[in-house]
Design a protein around this motif. Sequence first.
Motif, mmCIF file in Angstrom:
data_model
loop_
_atom_site.group_PDB
_atom_site.id
_atom_site.type_symbol
_atom_site.label_atom_id
_atom_site.label_comp_id
_atom_site.label_asym_id
_atom_site.label_seq_id
_atom_site.Cartn_x
_atom_site.Cartn_y
_atom_site.Cartn_z
ATOM 1 N N LEU A 101 33.730 -34.704 -43.002
ATOM 2 C CA LEU A 101 34.647 -33.978 -41.974
ATOM 3 C C LEU A 101 35.644 -33.170 -42.271
ATOM 4 C CD1 LEU A 101 34.656 -37.165 -39.571
ATOM 5 C CD2 LEU A 101 33.501 -35.096 -39.102
ATOM 6 N N PHE A 102 36.302 -33.444 -43.520
ATOM 7 C CA PHE A 102 37.396 -32.785 -43.914
ATOM 8 C C PHE A 102 36.960 -31.416 -44.494
ATOM 9 C CE2 PHE A 102 39.708 -36.889 -44.728
ATOM 10 C CZ PHE A 102 40.837 -36.480 -44.087
ATOM 11 N N VAL A 103 35.504 -31.358 -45.017
ATOM 12 C CA VAL A 103 35.010 -30.230 -45.671
ATOM 13 C C VAL A 103 34.637 -29.395 -44.284
ATOM 14 C CG1 VAL A 103 33.048 -29.272 -46.681
ATOM 15 C CG2 VAL A 103 34.182 -31.087 -47.889
ATOM 16 N N TRP A 104 34.120 -30.072 -43.385
ATOM 17 C CA TRP A 104 33.428 -29.255 -42.299
ATOM 18 C C TRP A 104 34.782 -28.487 -41.426
ATOM 19 C CZ3 TRP A 104 29.313 -27.190 -40.311
ATOM 20 C CH2 TRP A 104 29.335 -27.012 -38.824
ATOM 21 N N ALA A 105 35.773 -29.154 -41.549
ATOM 22 C CA ALA A 105 36.782 -28.647 -40.844
ATOM 23 C C ALA A 105 37.294 -27.300 -41.506
ATOM 24 C CB ALA A 105 38.184 -29.373 -40.880
ATOM 25 N N LYS A 106 36.859 -27.248 -42.779
ATOM 26 C CA LYS A 106 37.292 -26.067 -43.363
ATOM 27 C C LYS A 106 36.086 -24.881 -43.404
ATOM 28 C CE LYS A 106 40.270 -28.084 -47.022
ATOM 29 N NZ LYS A 106 40.346 -28.393 -48.407
ATOM 30 N N PHE A 107 35.007 -25.314 -43.199
ATOM 31 C CA PHE A 107 33.449 -24.554 -43.195
ATOM 32 C C PHE A 107 33.914 -24.024 -42.022
ATOM 33 C CE2 PHE A 107 29.221 -23.914 -42.602
ATOM 34 C CZ PHE A 107 28.931 -23.460 -43.827
ATOM 35 N N VAL A 108 34.281 -24.187 -40.808
ATOM 36 C CA VAL A 108 34.275 -23.657 -39.288
ATOM 37 C C VAL A 108 35.678 -23.032 -39.170
ATOM 38 C CG1 VAL A 108 32.708 -25.368 -38.552
ATOM 39 C CG2 VAL A 108 35.037 -25.602 -38.315
ATOM 40 N N ASP A 109 36.352 -22.768 -40.204
ATOM 41 C CA ASP A 109 37.599 -21.868 -40.031
ATOM 42 C C ASP A 109 37.827 -20.999 -41.240
ATOM 43 O OD1 ASP A 109 40.293 -21.349 -39.213
ATOM 44 O OD2 ASP A 109 41.314 -22.985 -40.435
ATOM 45 N N PRO A 110 37.489 -19.972 -41.207
ATOM 46 C CA PRO A 110 37.380 -18.801 -42.053
ATOM 47 C C PRO A 110 38.584 -18.198 -42.301
ATOM 48 C CG PRO A 110 36.378 -18.041 -40.146
ATOM 49 C CD PRO A 110 36.180 -19.466 -40.062
ATOM 50 N N PRO A 111 39.116 -17.775 -43.359
ATOM 51 C CA PRO A 111 40.383 -17.265 -43.720
ATOM 52 C C PRO A 111 40.716 -15.967 -42.810
ATOM 53 C CG PRO A 111 39.249 -17.156 -45.677
ATOM 54 C CD PRO A 111 38.229 -17.891 -44.890
ATOM 55 N N GLU A 112 41.909 -15.470 -42.610
ATOM 56 C CA GLU A 112 42.220 -14.462 -41.849
ATOM 57 C C GLU A 112 41.702 -12.993 -42.363
ATOM 58 O OE1 GLU A 112 46.175 -14.458 -40.346
ATOM 59 O OE2 GLU A 112 45.781 -16.244 -39.198
ATOM 60 N N ASP A 113 41.736 -12.972 -43.882
ATOM 61 C CA ASP A 113 41.473 -11.782 -44.642
ATOM 62 C C ASP A 113 39.890 -11.840 -44.934
ATOM 63 O OD1 ASP A 113 41.243 -13.970 -46.284
ATOM 64 O OD2 ASP A 113 42.326 -12.838 -48.067
ATOM 65 N N ALA A 114 38.991 -12.693 -44.534
ATOM 66 C CA ALA A 114 37.670 -12.678 -44.557
ATOM 67 C C ALA A 114 37.147 -11.480 -43.956
ATOM 68 C CB ALA A 114 37.036 -14.016 -44.184
ATOM 69 N N ALA A 115 36.394 -10.731 -44.651
ATOM 70 C CA ALA A 115 35.447 -9.536 -44.345
ATOM 71 C C ALA A 115 34.447 -10.258 -43.686
ATOM 72 C CB ALA A 115 35.067 -8.448 -45.702
ATOM 73 N N HIS A 116 33.863 -9.202 -42.728
ATOM 74 C CA HIS A 116 32.643 -9.764 -41.998
ATOM 75 C C HIS A 116 31.572 -8.871 -42.166
ATOM 76 C CE1 HIS A 116 35.135 -7.544 -39.079
ATOM 77 N NE2 HIS A 116 33.943 -7.159 -38.358
ATOM 78 N N PHE A 117 30.458 -9.508 -42.038
ATOM 79 C CA PHE A 117 28.980 -8.553 -41.850
ATOM 80 C C PHE A 117 27.950 -9.471 -41.045
ATOM 81 C CE2 PHE A 117 28.714 -11.672 -45.288
ATOM 82 C CZ PHE A 117 27.169 -11.725 -45.597
ATOM 83 N N GLU A 118 26.928 -8.839 -40.693
ATOM 84 C CA GLU A 118 25.921 -9.503 -40.096
ATOM 85 C C GLU A 118 24.638 -9.694 -40.816
ATOM 86 O OE1 GLU A 118 24.960 -8.864 -35.399
ATOM 87 O OE2 GLU A 118 23.666 -7.530 -36.545
ATOM 88 N N VAL A 119 24.067 -10.823 -40.407
ATOM 89 C CA VAL A 119 22.708 -11.130 -40.977
ATOM 90 C C VAL A 119 21.736 -11.257 -39.759
ATOM 91 C CG1 VAL A 119 21.145 -12.618 -42.405
ATOM 92 C CG2 VAL A 119 23.768 -12.383 -42.831
ATOM 93 N N LEU A 120 20.549 -10.365 -39.891
ATOM 94 C CA LEU A 120 19.494 -10.624 -38.861
ATOM 95 C C LEU A 120 18.378 -11.302 -39.449
ATOM 96 C CD1 LEU A 120 18.835 -9.993 -35.897
ATOM 97 C CD2 LEU A 120 18.120 -7.570 -36.614
ATOM 98 N N GLY A 121 17.795 -12.193 -38.981
ATOM 99 C CA GLY A 121 16.693 -12.916 -39.538
ATOM 100 C C GLY A 121 15.545 -12.692 -38.527
#
Length: 450
Positions: A101-121
Amino acid sequence: MVLVIVLVLLVAGTLLFHFVSPWWFTALASNWGNIDSTVEITFWVTGFVFIAVNLFMAYAIFRHRFRKDRKAHYEPENKPLELWLTVITSVGVAAMLAPGLFVWAKFVDPPEDAAHFEVLGQQWHWTFRFPGEDGQLGRTHPHFMSEQNPFGLDPGDPAGQDDRLVFNNELHLPVNQPVKALLRSRDVLHNFGVPQFRVKMDMVPGMVSYLWFEPSRDGRFDILCMELCGMAHHTMRGQVVIEPREDFNRWLASQPTFADTQDDDHADPQRGAQLYGVCASCHGPEGGGNANMNAPRLSHLDPWYLERQLHFYKTGVRGSHEADRFGQQMAGMMATLPDRQAMRDVAAHIDSLTSETPDTSVTGDAQRGERLYRNCSSCHGDRGEGNYATNAPALAGQHDWYLRRQLEHFKQGVRGSHKGDYYGTQMTLMARTLHDEQAIDDLLAYINQL
């Protein structure tokens, strides 16, 4: 006593396998070491319970084995024992769930400086999209999807015009930069995962899910679909290249923007007819092919597939293997087509040609071949008509000797082994399910009937 020995050996064998086995996690290449710790905690908790329960069972069977001089005592309830079992079980469950649960809380909260891109499957392929200079990804909608717009970008959205589109299975990312991946599926359930990054997430049609990670070292890693998504699920593979920021920027700048793909010149079949004059010497004036020249039929193939293969010959993806002597001839002929527009024009002209279905040369069991073809039909269609959505060309109407040669080349790695042949890699894996020449003959005998 046999059961007691079996239970003890089961515990001993399990412990030996755990500590001596060479199989363990791949070397970590991201910030998610916490996931390894969580899994290890789960291993220790469940491992302790497994050992304790099985050894207790062995002890109980041995201690209370049948004897004629004693009688079993039946005790339906034991409240102190039930209380202890409840407390111990609760502590064990909490020990397994709390770290996750502690890891999941971090997993769903990306940092503000994270660059973003899209994956299309999609079945069975990956493509990627990056924001342009404005830093924003354009809007998408399924009803915009087409051969010219496979990402479904809204042509009226200015934010999408400079989006960088990656049409192949190779993704590049900068090292030591947090990134947030937005995940979309074009058809069925998929799952985007990279084992070395310890991240994976389902891709649900009609939804946009996400995950984030920070690559921590340079390298090339496999992208896997970790959701059973159909017959060729095991071939849905890609690669992610982690590299310095400067190399990533150069790679990204080489990818076309959405505006570039919409501004491509239209095909000119008349110019293509002039360029096709050289091709006709082998493939025939109507694209019917010629076995004596080892030239396959072209007139039944879709322009998008023809253009791709011409580009592959031009860039060395096909025709560069030393054992592919006919492919080497084709690569040499590509000097007559100077650019992508010329390839597009030739493909458009070939699309206007008509030729007769070639004679068959293979003898096989078509009934057995029909069963073998069920794997192929997932991509190439029930009637061998091909499918743009799965990047699969038409098979029906092609010379069987040519299909045989390509299947053998895929099995031998003559074709499909080049790192730029993303679709050939899939065919290499699928061709190896045909274990002998008889299987190939049977398959081709059925395709000849389509």
